[in-house]
Design a protein around this motif. Structure first.
Motif, mmCIF file in Angstrom:
data_model
loop_
_atom_site.group_PDB
_atom_site.id
_atom_site.type_symbol
_atom_site.label_atom_id
_atom_site.label_comp_id
_atom_site.label_asym_id
_atom_site.label_seq_id
_atom_site.Cartn_x
_atom_site.Cartn_y
_atom_site.Cartn_z
ATOM 1 N N ALA A 24 0.820 -1.216 0.000
ATOM 2 C CA ALA A 24 0.000 0.000 0.000
ATOM 3 C C ALA A 24 0.855 1.266 0.000
ATOM 4 O O ALA A 24 0.360 2.354 -0.331
ATOM 5 N N TRP A 25 2.128 1.152 0.387
ATOM 6 C CA TRP A 25 3.022 2.316 0.385
ATOM 7 C C TRP A 25 3.536 2.650 -1.005
ATOM 8 O O TRP A 25 4.108 3.722 -1.213
ATOM 9 N N ALA A 26 3.391 1.747 -1.960
ATOM 10 C CA ALA A 26 3.916 1.971 -3.310
ATOM 11 C C ALA A 26 3.074 3.019 -4.042
ATOM 12 O O ALA A 26 1.886 3.205 -3.764
ATOM 13 N N GLU A 27 3.708 3.704 -4.990
ATOM 14 C CA GLU A 27 2.981 4.643 -5.842
ATOM 15 C C GLU A 27 1.945 3.878 -6.671
ATOM 16 O O GLU A 27 2.115 2.688 -6.972
ATOM 17 N N SER A 28 0.888 4.579 -7.070
ATOM 18 C CA SER A 28 -0.209 3.914 -7.791
ATOM 19 C C SER A 28 0.247 3.313 -9.114
ATOM 20 O O SER A 28 -0.328 2.321 -9.584
ATOM 21 N N TRP A 29 1.280 3.879 -9.734
ATOM 22 C CA TRP A 29 1.766 3.389 -11.025
ATOM 23 C C TRP A 29 2.732 2.219 -10.876
ATOM 24 O O TRP A 29 3.102 1.574 -11.859
ATOM 25 N N ASP A 30 3.155 1.938 -9.655
ATOM 26 C CA ASP A 30 4.202 0.948 -9.423
ATOM 27 C C ASP A 30 3.625 -0.470 -9.428
ATOM 28 O O ASP A 30 2.410 -0.666 -9.280
ATOM 29 N N ARG A 31 4.499 -1.455 -9.594
ATOM 30 C CA ARG A 31 4.114 -2.862 -9.581
ATOM 31 C C ARG A 31 5.082 -3.609 -8.670
ATOM 32 O O ARG A 31 6.218 -3.888 -9.061
ATOM 33 N N VAL A 32 4.627 -3.879 -7.452
ATOM 34 C CA VAL A 32 5.514 -4.471 -6.453
ATOM 35 C C VAL A 32 4.932 -5.787 -5.942
ATOM 36 O O VAL A 32 3.784 -6.124 -6.208
ATOM 37 N N GLY A 33 5.753 -6.518 -5.189
ATOM 38 C CA GLY A 33 5.312 -7.780 -4.612
ATOM 39 C C GLY A 33 5.841 -8.970 -5.392
ATOM 40 O O GLY A 33 6.803 -8.857 -6.165
ATOM 41 N N LEU A 34 5.224 -10.116 -5.187
ATOM 42 C CA LEU A 34 5.660 -11.341 -5.848
ATOM 43 C C LEU A 34 5.296 -11.301 -7.332
ATOM 44 O O LEU A 34 4.144 -11.085 -7.682
ATOM 45 N N VAL A 35 6.285 -11.524 -8.183
ATOM 46 C CA VAL A 35 6.071 -11.545 -9.631
ATOM 47 C C VAL A 35 5.783 -12.959 -10.105
ATOM 48 O O VAL A 35 4.888 -13.188 -10.908
ATOM 49 N N LEU A 36 6.545 -13.913 -9.590
ATOM 50 C CA LEU A 36 6.350 -15.314 -9.945
ATOM 51 C C LEU A 36 7.004 -16.179 -8.879
ATOM 52 O O LEU A 36 7.862 -15.730 -8.127
ATOM 53 N N GLY A 37 6.546 -17.436 -8.789
ATOM 54 C CA GLY A 37 7.111 -18.366 -7.825
ATOM 55 C C GLY A 37 6.036 -19.205 -7.165
ATOM 56 O O GLY A 37 4.878 -18.787 -7.067
ATOM 57 N N ASP A 38 6.440 -20.381 -6.719
ATOM 58 C CA ASP A 38 5.555 -21.320 -6.033
ATOM 59 C C ASP A 38 5.567 -20.997 -4.544
ATOM 60 O O ASP A 38 6.619 -21.048 -3.896
ATOM 61 N N PHE A 39 4.408 -20.665 -3.997
ATOM 62 C CA PHE A 39 4.331 -20.277 -2.589
ATOM 63 C C PHE A 39 4.924 -21.328 -1.651
ATOM 64 O O PHE A 39 5.457 -20.992 -0.597
ATOM 65 N N GLU A 40 4.799 -22.600 -1.996
ATOM 66 C CA GLU A 40 5.229 -23.666 -1.083
ATOM 67 C C GLU A 40 6.698 -24.057 -1.266
ATOM 68 O O GLU A 40 7.215 -24.877 -0.502
ATOM 69 N N HIS A 41 7.365 -23.483 -2.238
ATOM 70 C CA HIS A 41 8.771 -23.854 -2.491
ATOM 71 C C HIS A 41 9.652 -23.360 -1.343
ATOM 72 O O HIS A 41 9.532 -22.219 -0.909
ATOM 73 N N PRO A 42 10.546 -24.201 -0.818
ATOM 74 C CA PRO A 42 11.426 -23.764 0.276
ATOM 75 C C PRO A 42 12.451 -22.739 -0.198
ATOM 76 O O PRO A 42 12.893 -22.776 -1.356
ATOM 77 N N VAL A 43 12.814 -21.843 0.695
ATOM 78 C CA VAL A 43 13.799 -20.810 0.388
ATOM 79 C C VAL A 43 14.995 -20.991 1.312
ATOM 80 O O VAL A 43 14.920 -20.717 2.514
ATOM 81 N N ARG A 44 16.074 -21.477 0.752
ATOM 82 C CA ARG A 44 17.317 -21.617 1.514
ATOM 83 C C ARG A 44 18.266 -20.451 1.247
ATOM 84 O O ARG A 44 19.071 -20.099 2.097
ATOM 85 N N ARG A 45 18.154 -19.888 0.031
ATOM 86 C CA ARG A 45 19.104 -18.841 -0.357
ATOM 87 C C ARG A 45 18.372 -17.785 -1.181
ATOM 88 O O ARG A 45 17.586 -18.106 -2.071
ATOM 89 N N VAL A 46 18.658 -16.510 -0.865
ATOM 90 C CA VAL A 46 18.040 -15.365 -1.547
ATOM 91 C C VAL A 46 19.149 -14.531 -2.175
ATOM 92 O O VAL A 46 20.196 -14.303 -1.549
#
Length: 285
Positions: A24-46
């Motif tokens: 909600a803090w992003a500008e109205s023209w912006d596109r933020v958040g998750l673009v792609l990916g499996d929600f259940e996939h484990p994350v060991r490294r970013v």
């Protein structure tokens, strides 16, 4: 490395990022958040990057990252196809085939406290920070907003501060250039991660001695100086936002337990900077 069962999932990490940088803090023209990916996939490294481009995607695969956290959105402008023979399509297909999720925090990270400009100000040793443009509706004392104003530990002139900034910010072909009287003494400095000429008037109203940002244009800068505005420092866009990656990576390690790596790949499009030495200039025939 922890067992897979104990690893956070993409959903866990995305939820944490959304709490730190609410969409909600992003500008109205912006596109933020998750673009792609499996929600259940484990994350060991970013892998934390400024830009999701082919080079940083290959880096993510090389370090076996499960998630890329990027500052700039890959899909800021609408596309009608993600076919593999398009630039963005190739990136998307490469990420999906390798189970690498992609998340973006852009203008919502710009206004956060701490956010992109806090990291930039810290690199320059600025103290007693406050927003250059406070966020509308932010609670009293929240410190949210675009850009930051701070005090230098010791006064220095513009020429010295320009050299200082070049030593403290990531190195790029563009370097650091300044506009104004080189002998002007600076005590208060405003900074803005990324393009900042929209806030030239705000820097003038704030009464700062200098304003550092990226992507300054000829005419706005010239007119600003003609109106006795603060001295200006222009830095490569990537260099003003790269410091934030250290902050978000450290937070991700503490918050999620995943390994977080910062990309130092310079994704600034300008790669060559030449300046002729007037002492060696040959006279024209």
């Amino acid at each position: 490395m922890t067992d897979t069962a104990a690893d956070p999932t993409v959903l866990d990490v995305v939820s944490a990022l959304d709490r730190r940088y609410p969409r909600a803090w992003a500008e109205s023209w912006d596109r933020v958040g998750l673009v792609l990916g499996d929600f259940e996939h484990p994350v060991r490294r970013v892998l934390c990057v400024v830009d999701c481009v082919p080079e940083t995607v290959e880096q993510a695969l090389a370090v076996r990252a499960d998630l890329i956290v990027a500052h700039h959105p890959l899909l800021l402008k609408p596309v009608s196809s993600i076919a593999p023979d398009t630039y963005k399509g190739r990136i998307i297909h490469r990420l999906i085939r390798n189970d690498v999720a992609l998340y973006s925090a852009h203008t919502n990270a710009d206004v956060a406290n701490p956010g992109v400009s806090d990291a930039l100000a810290a690199r320059l040793g600025l103290r007693d920070l406050r927003p250059l443009v406070p966020a509308t509706g932010a609670a009293e004392g929240a410190g949210r907003g675009l850009g930051r104003i701070g005090e230098l530990a010791e006064p220095m002139d513009l020429a010295a501060f320009t050299r200082f900034a070049a030593t403290r910010l990531p190195t790029t072909a563009a370097g650091v250039r300044a506009a104004g009287d080189p002998s002007r003494v600076l005590r208060t400095v405003a900074v803005c991660g990324g393009a900042g000429d929209a806030f030239l008037a705000a820097a003038t109203r704030a009464g700062v001695d200098a304003y550092l940002c990226a992507d300054l244009r000829h005419h706005p800068a010239s007119e600003h100086l003609a109106e006795d505005g603060p001295a200006l420092l222009d830095v490569a866009h990537w260099a003003t936002e790269r410091p934030w990656l250290d902050d978000v990576a450290a937070w991700l390690r503490d918050e999620s337990g995943a390994e977080a790596i910062v990309s130092d790949l310079d994704t600034d499009p300008w790669t060559v900077h030449a300046r002729e030495d007037p002492e060696k200039k040959e006279p024209l025939p």
